[in-house]
Write an enzyme that holds these catalytic residues in place. Sequence first.
Site, mmCIF file in Angstrom:
data_model
loop_
_atom_site.group_PDB
_atom_site.id
_atom_site.type_symbol
_atom_site.label_atom_id
_atom_site.label_comp_id
_atom_site.label_asym_id
_atom_site.label_seq_id
_atom_site.Cartn_x
_atom_site.Cartn_y
_atom_site.Cartn_z
ATOM 1 C CD GLU A 98 -5.087 -5.228 9.339
ATOM 2 O OE1 GLU A 98 -4.832 -4.441 8.386
ATOM 3 O OE2 GLU A 98 -4.239 -5.609 10.143
ATOM 4 C CG ASP A 112 -1.610 1.788 2.065
ATOM 5 O OD1 ASP A 112 -1.275 0.843 2.794
ATOM 6 O OD2 ASP A 112 -2.609 2.490 2.270
#
Length: 268
Positions: A50, A61
């Site tokens: 990814e 995140d």
Amino acid sequence: MNTQLSGVLAAAKAADRAALIGYLPAGFPTIDGAAQAVQALIDGGADAVEIGLPHSDPVLDGPTIQTADDIALRNGVRTRDVLETVRQVTAANPTVPVLVMTYWNPVDRYGAARFAADLAAAGGAGCILPDLPVEEAGPWLAAAEELGLATVFVVAPSSRDQRLATITASGTGFVYAAAVMGVTGSRNQVGEMAEDLVRRTRATTDLPVCVGLGVSTAAQAAEVAAFADGVIVGSAFVQRILDAASPEAGYAAVRELAAELAEGVRKR
């Protein structure tokens, strides 16, 4: 449906193991060095990768990836650089599926149909879209299907069974199961809720279910591989580059960790 991605996941299953999926953001540690960093993932043994599209407000995140995104943005990374990184990686590794992990806003601003076309032209296998509600995904899904791109949605331990069925009915490629509640980042223990989430998700779909958020060691990879179709690792790779004295040392550290994790997923 992306046949390349499906084939890689099916091959791992046929070998009685989980797939290893590695993540690194584009533009990190430098715009030109991002492809080398991703190459290190592949050289170490990642089955698929990814490439993150750095975002100024990466709400899902944790601090490690936020730091990497900030470095990438200060490096001046743009969406075209993300696509160029995909192109470089796929050109060097035609059998390795390369997905883009991105929040929806940059794709929306770029234009969903245009982004899908440019990603396909770069050789990309698809997109992971963690914050795009499936109810609003129609235009993207139509463009992705036409171009043979996978669309991977994220499910969480808080997702109720009915919601899981709705999400998995719209996704292709695989389902990204978030192992823990909260933001990304390496943890001493992977979430105990992960196995239950995989079980509940599998009850709604035949798609492979890959688990991410928290895996950083070979032992954890083996633990997750015992019940998941794929193990997704990101923050641990980013941290190796952040800790390195030079980009080259970072690439070597990423390659080493990928090799350890690749061995781990084979010990399910």
